[in-house]
Design a protein around this motif. Structure first.
Motif, mmCIF file in Angstrom:
data_model
loop_
_atom_site.group_PDB
_atom_site.id
_atom_site.type_symbol
_atom_site.label_atom_id
_atom_site.label_comp_id
_atom_site.label_asym_id
_atom_site.label_seq_id
_atom_site.Cartn_x
_atom_site.Cartn_y
_atom_site.Cartn_z
ATOM 1 N N UNK A 91 0.887 -1.141 -0.124
ATOM 2 C CA UNK A 91 -0.003 -0.016 0.007
ATOM 3 C C UNK A 91 0.856 1.282 -0.047
ATOM 4 N N UNK A 92 2.114 1.216 0.642
ATOM 5 C CA UNK A 92 2.871 2.439 0.788
ATOM 6 C C UNK A 92 3.364 2.602 -0.660
ATOM 7 N N UNK A 93 3.943 1.526 -1.091
ATOM 8 C CA UNK A 93 4.468 1.637 -2.658
ATOM 9 C C UNK A 93 3.517 2.278 -3.587
ATOM 10 N N UNK A 94 2.109 1.806 -3.388
ATOM 11 C CA UNK A 94 1.195 2.364 -4.379
ATOM 12 C C UNK A 94 0.835 3.812 -4.051
ATOM 13 N N UNK A 95 0.895 4.171 -2.764
ATOM 14 C CA UNK A 95 0.500 5.613 -2.335
ATOM 15 C C UNK A 95 1.605 6.534 -3.170
ATOM 16 N N UNK A 96 3.015 6.089 -3.095
ATOM 17 C CA UNK A 96 3.880 6.930 -3.862
ATOM 18 C C UNK A 96 4.339 6.552 -5.065
ATOM 19 N N UNK A 97 3.744 5.505 -5.642
ATOM 20 C CA UNK A 97 3.623 5.525 -7.036
ATOM 21 C C UNK A 97 2.396 5.228 -7.596
ATOM 22 N N UNK A 98 1.393 6.063 -7.782
ATOM 23 C CA UNK A 98 0.073 5.979 -8.069
ATOM 24 C C UNK A 98 -0.089 5.425 -9.506
ATOM 25 N N UNK A 99 0.940 5.340 -10.427
ATOM 26 C CA UNK A 99 0.964 4.754 -11.767
ATOM 27 C C UNK A 99 0.715 3.219 -11.584
ATOM 28 N N UNK A 100 1.060 2.809 -10.560
ATOM 29 C CA UNK A 100 0.968 1.281 -10.231
ATOM 30 C C UNK A 100 -0.480 0.858 -10.255
ATOM 31 N N UNK A 101 -1.637 1.925 -9.933
ATOM 32 C CA UNK A 101 -2.850 1.249 -10.034
ATOM 33 C C UNK A 101 -3.450 1.195 -11.355
ATOM 34 N N UNK A 102 -2.709 1.503 -12.521
ATOM 35 C CA UNK A 102 -2.991 1.225 -13.858
ATOM 36 C C UNK A 102 -2.641 -0.112 -14.195
ATOM 37 N N UNK A 103 -1.728 -0.564 -13.613
ATOM 38 C CA UNK A 103 -1.080 -1.874 -13.885
ATOM 39 C C UNK A 103 -1.756 -2.868 -13.097
ATOM 40 N N UNK A 104 -1.939 -2.691 -11.815
ATOM 41 C CA UNK A 104 -2.439 -3.325 -10.627
ATOM 42 C C UNK A 104 -4.107 -2.919 -10.231
ATOM 43 N N UNK A 105 -4.933 -2.666 -11.039
ATOM 44 C CA UNK A 105 -6.411 -2.099 -10.109
ATOM 45 C C UNK A 105 -6.762 -2.638 -9.127
ATOM 46 N N UNK A 106 -7.312 -1.975 -8.090
ATOM 47 C CA UNK A 106 -8.114 -2.503 -6.965
ATOM 48 C C UNK A 106 -7.194 -3.552 -6.200
ATOM 49 N N UNK A 107 -7.882 -4.632 -5.864
ATOM 50 C CA UNK A 107 -7.518 -5.704 -5.150
ATOM 51 C C UNK A 107 -6.379 -6.490 -5.623
ATOM 52 N N UNK A 108 -6.198 -6.352 -7.211
ATOM 53 C CA UNK A 108 -5.259 -7.259 -7.934
ATOM 54 C C UNK A 108 -3.750 -6.667 -7.343
ATOM 55 N N UNK A 109 -3.575 -5.838 -6.683
ATOM 56 C CA UNK A 109 -1.943 -5.163 -6.030
ATOM 57 C C UNK A 109 -1.524 -6.165 -5.088
ATOM 58 N N UNK A 110 -2.383 -7.136 -4.533
ATOM 59 C CA UNK A 110 -2.134 -7.793 -3.396
ATOM 60 C C UNK A 110 -1.454 -9.150 -4.116
ATOM 61 N N UNK A 111 -1.306 -9.294 -5.456
ATOM 62 C CA UNK A 111 -0.586 -10.490 -5.841
ATOM 63 C C UNK A 111 0.890 -9.977 -5.770
ATOM 64 N N UNK A 112 1.247 -8.975 -5.550
ATOM 65 C CA UNK A 112 2.395 -8.361 -5.329
ATOM 66 C C UNK A 112 3.040 -8.484 -3.937
ATOM 67 N N UNK A 113 4.341 -8.813 -3.580
ATOM 68 C CA UNK A 113 4.817 -8.576 -2.202
ATOM 69 C C UNK A 113 5.874 -7.498 -2.501
ATOM 70 N N UNK A 114 6.138 -6.868 -1.237
ATOM 71 C CA UNK A 114 7.106 -5.874 -1.155
ATOM 72 C C UNK A 114 8.425 -6.573 -0.594
ATOM 73 N N UNK A 115 9.636 -6.321 -1.135
ATOM 74 C CA UNK A 115 10.651 -6.745 -0.545
ATOM 75 C C UNK A 115 11.580 -5.464 -0.038
ATOM 76 N N UNK A 116 12.006 -5.615 1.054
ATOM 77 C CA UNK A 116 12.959 -4.693 1.700
ATOM 78 C C UNK A 116 14.421 -5.043 1.464
ATOM 79 N N UNK A 117 15.288 -4.243 0.757
ATOM 80 C CA UNK A 117 16.661 -4.472 0.688
ATOM 81 C C UNK A 117 17.227 -3.874 1.920
ATOM 82 N N UNK A 118 17.696 -4.669 2.795
ATOM 83 C CA UNK A 118 17.796 -4.183 4.148
ATOM 84 C C UNK A 118 19.512 -3.887 4.555
#
Length: 203
Positions: A91-118
């Protein structure tokens, strides 16, 4: 994260588009273009979908290498460790990169996982100006990596290395000294040295 590392992590975010390399299950290198989605005080964040080979390689190895070209033709490279983080980061990624909503609209965003390069280490490299310049950085408990060459005590002071250097970054001394920040790491000094006094720092 120290100030120097934060500067280059932020630069990865500003450049945004990077080549990301991994190793597959058969040991073969794989590369693709990705976006660095977030740059935080604790590292960089990327996302990818669970169905992709990229995802599988990230999970299985826990490692990634990044390379990017800056607007002024300087390059960035980075080798790091990463792990999957909580869905809230998607959700934080989509908030800062709103263009992602066109690629993964709605709930489809949750097929993504976020990775932290720690954690990891990297280098900024300027080949456009003379002499060339480089600077290393690291964060997350990793250490800066200095590749290139060093002149050892077997140096006989003949100056062959300095004459061979394209960037003229070797100065006389006992032994002669390579200015690491301006070294191309090409190896001409090592090939020119009659006393075999130039040692390679990298494997």
């Amino acid at each position: 994260m120290n100030e120097k590392a934060k500067k280059y992590v932020d630069l990865f975010r500003r450049v945004k588009i990077a080549a990301a390399a991994t190793v597959d299950a058969e040991g073969h290198p794989q590369a693709r273009i990705i976006n660095v989605m977030l740059a935080e005080d604790d590292g960089m964040y990327i996302v990818t979908s669970r169905g992709k080979p990229f995802y599988k390689q990230l999970v299985e190895t826990g490692e990634i290498a990044l390379a990017a070209m800056c607007p002024d033709y300087q390059s960035l490279k980075f080798t790091g460790k990463l792990r999957v983080v909580d869905k809230s980061w998607v959700d934080k990624v989509f908030a800062q990169n709103p263009g992602m909503n066109e690629v993964y609209p709605g709930e489809s965003r949750y097929i993504l996982d976020a990775f932290h390069i720690y954690a990891g280490h990297g280098e900024w490299f300027d080949l456009l100006h003379y002499p060339i310049s480089r600077e290393t950085f690291a964060y997350g408990g990793d250490t800066e990596e200095h590749n290139g060459f060093v002149i050892q005590d077997a140096c006989i002071g003949c100056g062959a290395c300095a004459s061979a250097c394209p960037q003229k970054c070797i100065t006389p001394g006992t032994p002669y000294v390579i200015n690491w920040a301006h070294c191309l790491q090409c190896g001409r000094c090592a090939e020119a040295c009659p006393a075999d006094a130039v040692r390679r720092l990298h494997p």
